[in-house]
Structures are given as C-alpha cells and as structure tokens.
Write a protein that holds these residues in place. Sequence first.
Motif, PDB file in Angstrom:
ATOM      1  N   LEU A   1      81.659  57.450  19.653  1.00  0.00           N
ATOM      2  CA  LEU A   1      81.372  56.147  20.307  1.00  0.00           C
ATOM      3  C   LEU A   1      82.035  54.925  20.275  1.00  0.00           C
ATOM      4  N   GLN A   2      82.493  54.246  20.869  1.00  0.00           N
ATOM      5  CA  GLN A   2      83.202  52.904  20.961  1.00  0.00           C
ATOM      6  C   GLN A   2      81.968  51.682  21.310  1.00  0.00           C
ATOM      7  N   LYS A   3      81.898  50.735  20.452  1.00  0.00           N
ATOM      8  CA  LYS A   3      81.368  49.615  20.839  1.00  0.00           C
ATOM      9  C   LYS A   3      81.562  48.905  22.212  1.00  0.00           C
ATOM     10  N   ALA A   4      81.043  48.586  23.227  1.00  0.00           N
ATOM     11  CA  ALA A   4      81.420  47.997  24.365  1.00  0.00           C
ATOM     12  C   ALA A   4      80.298  46.788  24.822  1.00  0.00           C
ATOM     13  N   GLY A   5      80.360  45.727  24.260  1.00  0.00           N
ATOM     14  CA  GLY A   5      79.147  44.785  24.606  1.00  0.00           C
ATOM     15  C   GLY A   5      77.982  45.269  24.045  1.00  0.00           C
ATOM     16  N   ARG A   6      77.055  45.387  24.928  1.00  0.00           N
ATOM     17  CA  ARG A   6      75.685  45.928  24.352  1.00  0.00           C
ATOM     18  C   ARG A   6      75.539  47.155  24.605  1.00  0.00           C
ATOM     19  N   GLU A   7      76.515  48.132  24.852  1.00  0.00           N
ATOM     20  CA  GLU A   7      76.508  49.418  25.064  1.00  0.00           C
ATOM     21  C   GLU A   7      77.607  50.009  24.244  1.00  0.00           C
ATOM     22  N   TYR A   8      77.609  51.395  24.327  1.00  0.00           N
ATOM     23  CA  TYR A   8      78.760  52.237  23.808  1.00  0.00           C
ATOM     24  C   TYR A   8      79.409  53.047  24.910  1.00  0.00           C
ATOM     25  N   LYS A   9      80.661  53.453  24.642  1.00  0.00           N
ATOM     26  CA  LYS A   9      81.362  54.134  25.579  1.00  0.00           C
ATOM     27  C   LYS A   9      82.113  55.175  24.937  1.00  0.00           C
ATOM     28  N   ALA A  10      82.311  56.459  25.629  1.00  0.00           N
ATOM     29  CA  ALA A  10      83.049  57.565  24.995  1.00  0.00           C
ATOM     30  C   ALA A  10      83.712  58.411  26.379  1.00  0.00           C
ATOM     31  N   CYS A  11      84.379  59.155  25.881  1.00  0.00           N
ATOM     32  CA  CYS A  11      84.846  60.467  26.795  1.00  0.00           C
ATOM     33  C   CYS A  11      83.678  61.246  27.031  1.00  0.00           C
ATOM     34  N   CYS A  12      83.165  61.679  28.216  1.00  0.00           N
ATOM     35  CA  CYS A  12      82.019  62.369  28.311  1.00  0.00           C
ATOM     36  C   CYS A  12      82.229  63.792  27.505  1.00  0.00           C
ATOM     37  N   PRO A  13      80.978  64.120  26.955  1.00  0.00           N
ATOM     38  CA  PRO A  13      80.972  65.332  26.399  1.00  0.00           C
ATOM     39  C   PRO A  13      80.413  66.430  27.141  1.00  0.00           C
ATOM     40  N   PHE A  14      80.126  66.121  28.369  1.00  0.00           N
ATOM     41  CA  PHE A  14      79.857  67.213  29.444  1.00  0.00           C
ATOM     42  C   PHE A  14      80.813  67.768  30.148  1.00  0.00           C
ATOM     43  N   HIS A  15      81.818  66.900  30.157  1.00  0.00           N
ATOM     44  CA  HIS A  15      83.150  67.377  31.133  1.00  0.00           C
ATOM     45  C   HIS A  15      84.301  66.963  30.466  1.00  0.00           C
ATOM     46  N   ASN A  16      85.549  67.412  30.928  1.00  0.00           N
ATOM     47  CA  ASN A  16      86.652  67.014  30.261  1.00  0.00           C
ATOM     48  C   ASN A  16      87.178  65.723  31.030  1.00  0.00           C
ATOM     49  N   GLU A  17      87.656  64.871  30.293  1.00  0.00           N
ATOM     50  CA  GLU A  17      88.458  63.429  30.909  1.00  0.00           C
ATOM     51  C   GLU A  17      89.056  63.035  29.837  1.00  0.00           C
ATOM     52  N   LYS A  18      89.959  62.222  30.589  1.00  0.00           N
ATOM     53  CA  LYS A  18      90.961  61.332  29.579  1.00  0.00           C
ATOM     54  C   LYS A  18      90.777  60.043  29.197  1.00  0.00           C
ATOM     55  N   SER A  19      89.923  59.249  30.307  1.00  0.00           N
ATOM     56  CA  SER A  19      89.339  57.900  29.957  1.00  0.00           C
ATOM     57  C   SER A  19      87.739  57.872  29.824  1.00  0.00           C
ATOM     58  N   PRO A  20      87.452  57.048  29.446  1.00  0.00           N
ATOM     59  CA  PRO A  20      85.908  56.982  28.780  1.00  0.00           C
ATOM     60  C   PRO A  20      85.120  56.661  30.122  1.00  0.00           C
ATOM     61  N   SER A  21      84.207  57.279  30.358  1.00  0.00           N
ATOM     62  CA  SER A  21      83.285  57.159  31.542  1.00  0.00           C
ATOM     63  C   SER A  21      81.848  57.495  31.281  1.00  0.00           C
ATOM     64  N   PHE A  22      81.586  57.782  30.083  1.00  0.00           N
ATOM     65  CA  PHE A  22      80.227  57.843  29.398  1.00  0.00           C
ATOM     66  C   PHE A  22      79.793  56.695  28.590  1.00  0.00           C
ATOM     67  N   THR A  23      78.493  56.410  29.039  1.00  0.00           N
ATOM     68  CA  THR A  23      78.034  54.912  28.438  1.00  0.00           C
ATOM     69  C   THR A  23      76.620  55.427  27.734  1.00  0.00           C
ATOM     70  N   VAL A  24      76.188  54.559  26.761  1.00  0.00           N
ATOM     71  CA  VAL A  24      74.827  54.818  25.781  1.00  0.00           C
ATOM     72  C   VAL A  24      74.323  53.320  25.893  1.00  0.00           C
ATOM     73  N   ASN A  25      73.271  53.353  26.505  1.00  0.00           N
ATOM     74  CA  ASN A  25      72.471  52.149  26.137  1.00  0.00           C
ATOM     75  C   ASN A  25      71.266  52.122  25.396  1.00  0.00           C
ATOM     76  N   ASP A  26      71.396  51.675  24.146  1.00  0.00           N
ATOM     77  CA  ASP A  26      70.191  51.460  23.472  1.00  0.00           C
ATOM     78  C   ASP A  26      69.008  50.995  23.807  1.00  0.00           C
TER      79      ASP A  26
END
Length: 621
Positions: free
Chosen positions: A26-51
Amino acid sequence: MLTPQWLDQLRSRITLSALIGRTTRLQKAGREYKACCPFHNEKSPSFTVNDEKGFYHCFGCSAHGDAIRWMTDHQGLSFMDAVKELAAEAGMDVPAPDPRAAQAAEKRDTLHDVTAAAQAWFKQGLTAPQGGPARAYLATRGFDARTVERFGFGYAPDDRQALKRALERFPEAMLIEAGLLIEVEGRDPYDRFRGRLMLPIEDARGRVIAFGGRILAKGKTDAPKYLNSPDTPLFDKGRTLYNLHRAAPAARNSGRLVVVEGYMDVIALAAAGIDEAVAPLGTALTEHQIELLWRRVETPILCFDGDAAGQRAAMRAISRALPLLKPAHSLRIARLPEGLDPDDLIKAKGPRAMEALLAEARSLVDVLWESERDAQPLVTPEDKAGLKARLMAHVDAIQHPDIANLYRRELQDRYAAFAFPRRENRWQPDQARPAFSGRQGGQRGNWKDRPAPSTPESLKRLRHAASGGARDGLSAAVLAGLIRWPAELPRHAETLARTPGLDPRFFVLLECCDAAAALESGMLATILLDNGLEVPGAAEYSGLRFGFLTGDARADQAAAELAQAVDLLVERPALEAALAQATMRFENELTEDAFAEQQRLLKRKLEFDVRLRQMATRQAG
C-alpha cells in the motif's frame, strides 16, 4: 450469536490498512492508501483502502468490503473462521455459537442477495394496482416501456412495514445493514423508502448495491424529493457514479462521457439516444468520481443547469478537479439554458439541440476565468486586484507544476487584457521592414536601420522607473533569454512593463520594441552596450541552467520555457511584497490570523523557490 453490534465492534478494533498491508503493498495517498488491485491484474493503482470508513474499494473491478470481507474473499476463509481470526487479533471473545445459528450462518445470504430481492419486489410493486401513481408519473416523463424496463423502475408503497414483511426471510440486521430499514432506538425498524418511485443503483458490474427514490405524493414538504440509500458495505456514494456500468461501454464507442446532475437526467438522455451519461448521487462531484471518469475518457463533459445553482455546481467541480489535473486530463463544461434540464431541452428542441450543446462545451480554464470575472462587480482597482487574487488562488491549487505554470500564464494574460486594455499597438514591430543585421565580421550593422540609442532623458526616466531594480540570477537569465530569442520580446513587453522593481536593462530592451526593424540578438546586445549597460553573461545566472539558454534548444521549446521563466519573474515581487506586509502585520498584531497569513505566504514563497529550482534544472536536462 453474532449480533450486528458485536461485529461493528470487531471491525472498529481492526486497522484495515494494516490487515491488507500484510499481503498487498500500500502507498499513502492523503487520508487513504492506494495499491494495484489484488483481485485483478492491473498496471496502475485503482484499489483504495480507507481506515476511517473501514472499507476497501477497487475502481477497476468494483471489489468492495470490510475486514471480514477481505478475509473471506482474499484469504479464502469461511465467515466464521474470518471472524475468529480477527477476534483473536483484536483480543475479543467470540460469543458461544448456537448450533442452529451456526448452520444458518453457513447458508446465509449476502447483502447482494438482499438488494437483489428488494429490487425484484420494487419492480413487482410498479405493476401492481398500488403502483398506479408511479406509472402515472412515468407517463408524464414520456419514458417508454423499454426505458422503464432497462433502468429497472419500481415502486415502494406508502407503508412503514411493507418491505420488511416482504423480505422477512432475511435477518432484520441484514436489511438494516443494506440500508433498507431505518433503526431507531426504542422503536421497531421501519422501511426507509415509502410512497416513492424506485430506481436501483448498480456497481460497475451491474449488481444492485443501493436505491434511489423519488417522492410521488404532492404537498409533503417535510420529506426530501429524492432519497438515496445511506452508505453501506456495498455502497459509498462518494465513490459511485449512477449508470457507469451502461455508460462505460457507450463511452468507448463515442469517446465521450457526460456527467449530469441527477439520475432522472441520465435516463432522459438515454431515452433520447445519448447512452454515455452518468450522475453523482446526491453530492457534489468528488475527487474519487473525477478519477473514475478519467479512467474512461480523458476529458469528460459536465452538463449543469444554467441557473445560479448550476453555476455553483460547476465551480465546485472545478475546485475539486484543479488539484488533480494531469497532462491530457481535464474537464469540459456545458451549460444548459436557464430554467431547463436535459429532459426539458430535449422535449422542446429535440436530441439534436442537446448534441449541439454538448459539442460546444467550454474548456475548464474558460469557465474558471468567466465565472470569477463575472462573480463580482469590477469597478475599483481593489475589485480588480481581488479578481487576480482569486484566479491565482485557483492556480496555487494545481499540483502538477507544468499545468500550474500554463494556467498561471493563461489567466495572467486574460487578466492583463481585461484590467489593462491596450490603447495602442506599441510593442509590435513592423515585420515588413528590413531587419537589422547586428554585428557581422566584427563590424557594426547598418545604423540607419536599427533603433537609435535611448536618449539621456529616456534613460534617466527608465532608470528612475526601475530604481531599486533587482539584479539577480533569474532576472539575468530572462534578459539573456530575451536577447537570445529577440522575437519573444514583444510577446512579454506589456507584462514586463507593468512589473515593479525590475533590472533597469529590461526597460532599455523594451524601448527597442518601438523600432521599425525586426529585432535581432546582436542589435539588443549592442543597445545595452551603447547605453553603458552590461550584457548579461553566464556568471550572472550561474546555477540556473534554463533550456532556452542552451545552444541546441528548439524555437518552440525555448519560447515555452522562456514564458514560464517570465511568469516566475513577474510573480516574485508581488509574492515578496505580500510576505513582507504579512510579516509586518504579525509583528505588530501577534494574532493567530496574522500568523496564519504569514505562514501561508511563507509556504507559497518556499514553493516558488522549489518551482524555480525544478524548472531551471529540469529544462536544462
């Protein structure tokens, strides 16, 4: 038995980013975290996590859920195994299971099953006798049977317990969690949607995740006209665009994506053959939704009503978009005639009128300039200065340095043309006259074709106007750039002439713009020498390796880079003066407001210095 309250407590004790971060980078992006989605293959991050919200979400495949859902969908655990593992981590005891309840839990339905069942019931209600008011309303909108079926219209009867009774096979807690029932302390839960025309809200896969309802009874002023589901584990209104699953395929064919204000507008456009329309859900367009749009097309069109509310909506969207702007990605704005929505326009003038309006959508910078220019009367100098301050505040919000510089230059040019209308074409040389050839073979050029040296009186006036002028690296670099690329001097003459505190050599060069002959490098250097001034050399701007000073720079590249350097030179004195004034105010008042203003301007000054260093090194590379 696992109650909803116990499960909520479990979720609150788990930091979702820490849980997911064990297996996903995960990479910090403001109040959230971003990553390449673990559920499908992708080259740019579209997966976000909001605590804060306790959800993860993928904009690409629509994977969405909480900590428990992560353990079941990603780690492959059963529901109870996931709960036990998370409870052990959180230091909570799992309530003793009832064997019958445990067996039921293994077979229990998901929230998607709940929303799908609710949608089927709403659709059935539309065709039932009690759905007459909803059918009558649809008739007034002119929607045909295909449109009604395609968008899944339904009806919720005006009964506080009707849906609860119809879906009694689902646990009451699941109906509450899906947003279909409202839970009030001390009272039985009751239906959220009553006496409303219903529409399903679907995710990118076309699965029902929430609902919107339009009230049908007239005179109910205490009830909102439109009501949407609350945020749930399936539905986050700030991350969802209505109709995206239908509009995305259409946008791939047309290259266009249209954003309108509400879902009824979307359906009106679709009925008229414009299928690539989406809408936010009861909120202003969010940063997440803008990113979602950009994943489909580079320049979506925002279509707002032409009234004051539509104007405010456009400016809110622009303010949200400015920090996110990136090369080739922007917004265009289409404004409807005042008093009309898309359906009204189509009914009055036909689909071609709507197509024509979309084709004439304005660029973001055009709408930004016109909105701020027309926002307030501009009578006094203070009014006009306020306009410039508002424009530059918008520029400061742009995070991409190249786009910020281009916006700054564009808006400054428009502001200058507005605030300082040109009275005469003073700075444009006559290109039809023969050019001065400069020094050739060590000899000076044809003196009768070159501008005469400035008179002593003229030099005295110019030096007085530039008294206290700054001779520093940036000034010297821009001077050297203008001498190297003399054709650029008339373009920047008016801007430089209005800038206080400049190096006196600028004003001598500006006098050359009145010459009949076309400007050349040798001529400008000679003029400076003849008037007792030094030609700027590399020693004066050492450390500032601008690209326009290198020997291999192309003319178009040099012009663009020189324009950016002039922008910095013009911006600097106003920024430094404002910072000095704010510092003096703080020293005299010692208030929190004065300190905050000083710190804000100090931050802008530091950002200015960083931009200068980046530009002077990047462009030379």
